[in-house]
Scaffold this motif. Sequence first.
Motif, PDB file in Angstrom:
ATOM      1  N   THR A 193       1.059  -1.381  -0.354  1.00 46.00           N
ATOM      2  CA  THR A 193       0.285  -0.431  -0.206  1.00 46.00           C
ATOM      3  C   THR A 193       0.475   1.471   0.018  1.00 46.00           C
ATOM      4  O   THR A 193       2.490   1.098  -0.115  1.00 46.00           O
ATOM      5  N   VAL A 194       0.004   2.249   0.046  1.00 43.34           N
ATOM      6  CA  VAL A 194       1.058   4.201  -0.410  1.00 43.34           C
ATOM      7  C   VAL A 194       2.165   3.623   1.286  1.00 43.34           C
ATOM      8  O   VAL A 194       3.238   3.638   1.246  1.00 43.34           O
ATOM      9  N   ALA A 201       5.785   7.950   8.012  1.00 41.14           N
ATOM     10  CA  ALA A 201       5.313   7.750   7.321  1.00 41.14           C
ATOM     11  C   ALA A 201       3.671   8.417   6.950  1.00 41.14           C
ATOM     12  O   ALA A 201       3.120   9.034   6.008  1.00 41.14           O
ATOM     13  N   GLU A 202       2.832   8.716   7.917  1.00 41.49           N
ATOM     14  CA  GLU A 202       1.695   9.449   8.367  1.00 41.49           C
ATOM     15  C   GLU A 202       1.384  11.007   7.951  1.00 41.49           C
ATOM     16  O   GLU A 202       1.214  11.770   6.894  1.00 41.49           O
ATOM     17  N   HIS A 203       2.938  11.507   8.552  1.00 46.28           N
ATOM     18  CA  HIS A 203       4.002  12.516   8.092  1.00 46.28           C
ATOM     19  C   HIS A 203       3.598  13.318   7.027  1.00 46.28           C
ATOM     20  O   HIS A 203       3.403  14.334   7.144  1.00 46.28           O
ATOM     21  N   ALA A 263      -4.111   6.202   1.902  1.00 52.03           N
ATOM     22  CA  ALA A 263      -2.842   5.341   2.609  1.00 52.03           C
ATOM     23  C   ALA A 263      -2.684   4.254   2.167  1.00 52.03           C
ATOM     24  O   ALA A 263      -2.018   3.535   2.346  1.00 52.03           O
ATOM     25  N   ASP A 264      -4.019   3.360   1.861  1.00 49.55           N
ATOM     26  CA  ASP A 264      -3.893   2.628   2.715  1.00 49.55           C
ATOM     27  C   ASP A 264      -4.285   2.096   0.663  1.00 49.55           C
ATOM     28  O   ASP A 264      -4.790   0.310   0.990  1.00 49.55           O
ATOM     29  N   ALA A 265      -3.848   1.859  -0.516  1.00 48.00           N
ATOM     30  CA  ALA A 265      -5.091   1.986  -1.603  1.00 48.00           C
ATOM     31  C   ALA A 265      -3.489   1.323  -2.021  1.00 48.00           C
ATOM     32  O   ALA A 265      -2.169   1.888  -1.627  1.00 48.00           O
ATOM     33  N   LEU A 266      -3.278   0.775  -2.896  1.00 46.62           N
ATOM     34  CA  LEU A 266      -2.110  -0.042  -3.861  1.00 46.62           C
ATOM     35  C   LEU A 266      -2.055   0.677  -4.629  1.00 46.62           C
ATOM     36  O   LEU A 266      -2.574   0.998  -6.089  1.00 46.62           O
ATOM     37  N   CYS A 307       3.853   9.639  -4.154  1.00 48.52           N
ATOM     38  CA  CYS A 307       4.118   8.824  -3.113  1.00 48.52           C
ATOM     39  C   CYS A 307       5.631   7.613  -2.888  1.00 48.52           C
ATOM     40  O   CYS A 307       6.441   7.913  -2.198  1.00 48.52           O
ATOM     41  N   ALA A 308       6.136   8.355  -4.454  1.00 44.22           N
ATOM     42  CA  ALA A 308       7.895   8.310  -4.279  1.00 44.22           C
ATOM     43  C   ALA A 308       8.088   9.463  -3.686  1.00 44.22           C
ATOM     44  O   ALA A 308       9.502   8.850  -2.983  1.00 44.22           O
ATOM     45  N   ILE A 309       7.647  10.166  -3.832  1.00 35.67           N
ATOM     46  CA  ILE A 309       8.513  11.905  -3.476  1.00 35.67           C
ATOM     47  C   ILE A 309       7.952  11.848  -1.428  1.00 35.67           C
ATOM     48  O   ILE A 309       9.529  11.712  -0.695  1.00 35.67           O
ATOM     49  N   ALA A 310       7.180  10.712  -0.977  1.00 38.38           N
ATOM     50  CA  ALA A 310       6.792  10.556   0.387  1.00 38.38           C
ATOM     51  C   ALA A 310       8.037   9.909   0.686  1.00 38.38           C
ATOM     52  O   ALA A 310       8.648   9.606   1.828  1.00 38.38           O
ATOM     53  N   ARG A 311       8.227   8.506   0.050  1.00 43.13           N
ATOM     54  CA  ARG A 311       8.887   7.586   0.340  1.00 43.13           C
ATOM     55  C   ARG A 311      10.205   7.387   0.754  1.00 43.13           C
ATOM     56  O   ARG A 311      11.052   7.748   1.480  1.00 43.13           O
TER      57      ARG A 311
END
Length: 271
Positions: free
Chosen positions: A96-97, A119-121, A132-135, A147-151
């Motif tokens: 998931t995200v 991660a939530e932040h 957040a719970d999506a694939l 999502c890649a930027i957040a990671r």
Amino acid sequence: MTSKPAKISVQGVTKTFALGREAFTALDDVSIDIADHEFVTVVGPSGCGKSTLMNILAGLDTPTSGRALVDGVPVSGPGPERGVIFQQYALFPWLTVRQNVEFGLRTTGVPKQERRARAEHFIELVGLEAFADALPKTLSGGMRQRCAIARAYAVDPSILLMDEPFGALDALTRVKLQEQLLRTWSRDRRTVLFITHDVDEAVFLANRVVVMAARPGRVYDVVEVDPAVVRDEAFRLSPEFAALRNRVWRSVYHQEGRTAALSGSRTDTPS
């Protein structure tokens, strides 16, 4: 009193590749210094070595001669101080995200509670809290890139290396992510090296635009952009932006009296 070393320093880097019995020079004696907290974009014609330079700084490749340094230390491989974001998103499709963003934290042994909080932040920072719970397969291209930027942000790198991260996105999504990236950068002032083939994007984002020349790849021009300028729609439509854009355009397209074709060019037409 000695001066503080550049955050990123590329010193006389040359990179050649074997092509059968011959050698192809992707980079030729490239030198660039990037200060801490600076946002630098690199733009240039196809074959100018932009991605090769990025791979060397990421520690995914090595120069034939010269060296690349981060905080005065030679780059010898990947490191946690460098977050790398590619055009292809590189998300794990079965996670998931939230799980994608937590991945780097899990591999470095961050405790579960702290991992989840961080991660939530960053998921909230890029506006994906509702997903957040999506694939990844259920997300749009722009959402996957967020999502890649957040990671990348979650592991707290001091440097972001971004290789055409918005290149595959539609124009509207691209503009929105540019503005979001700048908002995020203005909060934490990480050092950013951003590769792009889009002249407008290069000028809008950067404190400095480095223009590369091709065959062999080398630094052709460096264009300064006033860091005090507010990067908004008014700036995009201003005479100042047009002047900067036209200078970069001429440097890319009319190097040494010849026309150079930008790879993947779409909307960058001269005024």
